[in-house]
Design a protein around this motif. Structure first.
Motif, mmCIF file in Angstrom:
data_model
loop_
_atom_site.group_PDB
_atom_site.id
_atom_site.type_symbol
_atom_site.label_atom_id
_atom_site.label_comp_id
_atom_site.label_asym_id
_atom_site.label_seq_id
_atom_site.Cartn_x
_atom_site.Cartn_y
_atom_site.Cartn_z
ATOM 1 N N PRO A 157 114.885 -35.157 -13.991
ATOM 2 C CA PRO A 157 113.506 -34.813 -13.908
ATOM 3 C C PRO A 157 112.867 -34.028 -15.381
ATOM 4 O O PRO A 157 113.438 -33.373 -15.941
ATOM 5 C CB PRO A 157 113.831 -33.478 -12.952
ATOM 6 C CG PRO A 157 115.048 -33.009 -13.490
ATOM 7 C CD PRO A 157 115.784 -34.096 -13.644
ATOM 8 N N GLY A 158 111.928 -34.901 -15.295
ATOM 9 C CA GLY A 158 110.902 -34.664 -16.892
ATOM 10 C C GLY A 158 109.740 -34.326 -16.467
ATOM 11 O O GLY A 158 109.286 -33.912 -15.227
ATOM 12 N N PRO A 159 108.922 -33.812 -17.504
ATOM 13 C CA PRO A 159 107.537 -33.358 -17.348
ATOM 14 C C PRO A 159 106.645 -34.044 -16.469
ATOM 15 O O PRO A 159 105.591 -33.742 -15.886
ATOM 16 C CB PRO A 159 107.113 -33.300 -18.841
ATOM 17 C CG PRO A 159 108.182 -33.191 -19.547
ATOM 18 C CD PRO A 159 109.243 -34.160 -18.997
ATOM 19 N N ARG A 187 116.897 -27.615 -15.278
ATOM 20 C CA ARG A 187 116.027 -28.257 -16.195
ATOM 21 C C ARG A 187 114.703 -28.610 -15.314
ATOM 22 O O ARG A 187 113.384 -28.319 -15.791
ATOM 23 C CB ARG A 187 116.687 -29.584 -16.560
ATOM 24 C CG ARG A 187 115.740 -30.519 -17.136
ATOM 25 C CD ARG A 187 116.465 -32.029 -17.479
ATOM 26 N NE ARG A 187 115.351 -32.746 -18.039
ATOM 27 C CZ ARG A 187 115.651 -34.143 -18.186
ATOM 28 N NH1 ARG A 187 116.920 -34.440 -17.960
ATOM 29 N NH2 ARG A 187 114.876 -35.025 -18.937
ATOM 30 N N ALA A 188 114.797 -28.841 -13.930
ATOM 31 C CA ALA A 188 113.606 -29.187 -13.109
ATOM 32 C C ALA A 188 112.890 -27.723 -12.962
ATOM 33 O O ALA A 188 111.574 -27.930 -12.877
ATOM 34 C CB ALA A 188 114.111 -29.419 -11.672
ATOM 35 N N GLU A 189 113.611 -26.587 -12.942
ATOM 36 C CA GLU A 189 112.769 -25.385 -12.665
ATOM 37 C C GLU A 189 111.862 -25.056 -13.706
ATOM 38 O O GLU A 189 110.772 -24.503 -13.593
ATOM 39 C CB GLU A 189 113.578 -24.335 -12.169
ATOM 40 C CG GLU A 189 114.196 -24.337 -10.694
ATOM 41 C CD GLU A 189 115.457 -23.485 -10.715
ATOM 42 O OE1 GLU A 189 115.951 -22.782 -11.605
ATOM 43 O OE2 GLU A 189 115.927 -23.125 -9.710
ATOM 44 N N ASP A 194 106.875 -24.785 -16.585
ATOM 45 C CA ASP A 194 105.756 -25.398 -17.738
ATOM 46 C C ASP A 194 104.541 -25.873 -17.023
ATOM 47 O O ASP A 194 103.364 -25.693 -17.812
ATOM 48 C CB ASP A 194 106.591 -26.504 -18.604
ATOM 49 C CG ASP A 194 107.496 -25.492 -19.411
ATOM 50 O OD1 ASP A 194 107.558 -24.382 -19.437
ATOM 51 O OD2 ASP A 194 108.647 -26.366 -19.896
ATOM 52 N N ALA A 195 104.616 -26.471 -15.972
ATOM 53 C CA ALA A 195 103.357 -27.027 -15.323
ATOM 54 C C ALA A 195 102.726 -26.168 -14.489
ATOM 55 O O ALA A 195 101.523 -26.258 -13.986
ATOM 56 C CB ALA A 195 103.926 -28.243 -14.504
ATOM 57 N N GLY A 196 103.098 -24.917 -14.555
ATOM 58 C CA GLY A 196 102.383 -23.877 -13.765
ATOM 59 C C GLY A 196 102.360 -24.196 -12.303
ATOM 60 O O GLY A 196 101.308 -23.520 -11.757
#
Length: 257
Positions: A157-159, A187-189, A194-196
């Motif tokens: 899972p990436g941005p 990592r996903a959390e 970060d994406a809000g």
């Protein structure tokens, strides 16, 4: 040792490393054929560096045969114990896919999730495209779409998953759910934060998503869990049969299931 020198570190059959009297004879015949072919082509004695380079090329050719004729045709073989939880079986299959390398693990988890959805939602039409088919090509909101939920299955899972696909899902009125291996959950959390959208996207491990539902369908009864595990793997293999060119992605189903 020879396989490892050429980057192939997977376990090879024991018979592949054995020699016999006939092996020496065949090797001598091969050497004679190579030498006579070189002479016929006007190639004379080679220097030491050239001999080493030629030997390396010949080794690479044999390693390629091992890869194509053995590893390329072997089904996924993982440790599967009927007494294990389904979650543990899924984890073992993921590990086997990672050991094989390439996109194997990604294909395995996508079709395991698809097989699980077929069992859990028998009245729904669960799509069965190849692992490499992009969502946009099928006009789907995710790898799978159930009701108003878009399900994304990813090994890494990436941005882009959260700032791209999940945000787009939310704009279109879908409820995004991201499935990742257990070791990628944190990592996903973080990317969701970060994406809000941490409170608007469901993040779950693939192991739990598949395992819990299969055990629920089986009524949490050991005998039925075993039967449902076999059904999961049979449906998985059927999906590979239809969707993937690489039939070695099928799983070896233990006889004791």
């Amino acid at each position: 040792m020879l396989l490892a020198d050429h980057g192939e570190i997977r376990k090879f059959t024991r018979e592949g490393g054995r020699t016999s009297r006939k092996t020496i004879v065949l090797a001598a015949q091969l050497a004679d054929t190579i030498n006579s072919t070189g002479t016929a082509a006007g190639v004379h004695a080679l220097g030491l560096a050239e001999r080493h380079a030629l030997a390396r090329l010949l080794q690479a050719w044999f390693v390629d045969r091992v890869w194509e004729d053995y590893f390329g045709r072997q089904k996924i073989s993982a440790d599967i114990d009927p007494a294990w939880s389904i979650r543990a079986v899924v984890a073992s299959l993921i590990a086997a896919g990672r050991d094989r390398g390439g996109n194997s693990a990604g294909a395995i988890v996508q079709h395991l999730v698809g097989a699980k959805l077929e069992i859990r939602f028998p009245l729904e039409e669960i799509n069965g495209e190849s692992y490499t088919t992009a969502d946009l090509q099928t006009q789907r909101a995710g790898d799978y779409q159930i009701g108003d939920t878009a399900i994304h299955v990813t090994m890494a899972p990436g941005p882009d998953v959260f700032q791209g696909r999940c945000l787009e899902n939310l704009k279109q009125g879908f409820r995004p759910r991201v499935l990742v291996p257990k070791d990628q959950l944190l990592r996903a959390e973080v990317h969701a934060e970060d994406a809000g959208i941490a409170n608007r996207v469901a993040i779950q491990t693939i192991e739990d998503f598949v395992g819990t539902n299969i055990e629920e369908v089986a009524g949490f009864r050991q005998d039925k869990v075993r039967a449902e595990l076999r059904r999961l793997l049979e449906i998985y293999n059927a999906r590979i049969e239809v969707a993937e060119a690489d039939q070695s992605l099928k799983v070896v189903i233990p006889e004791n299931l």
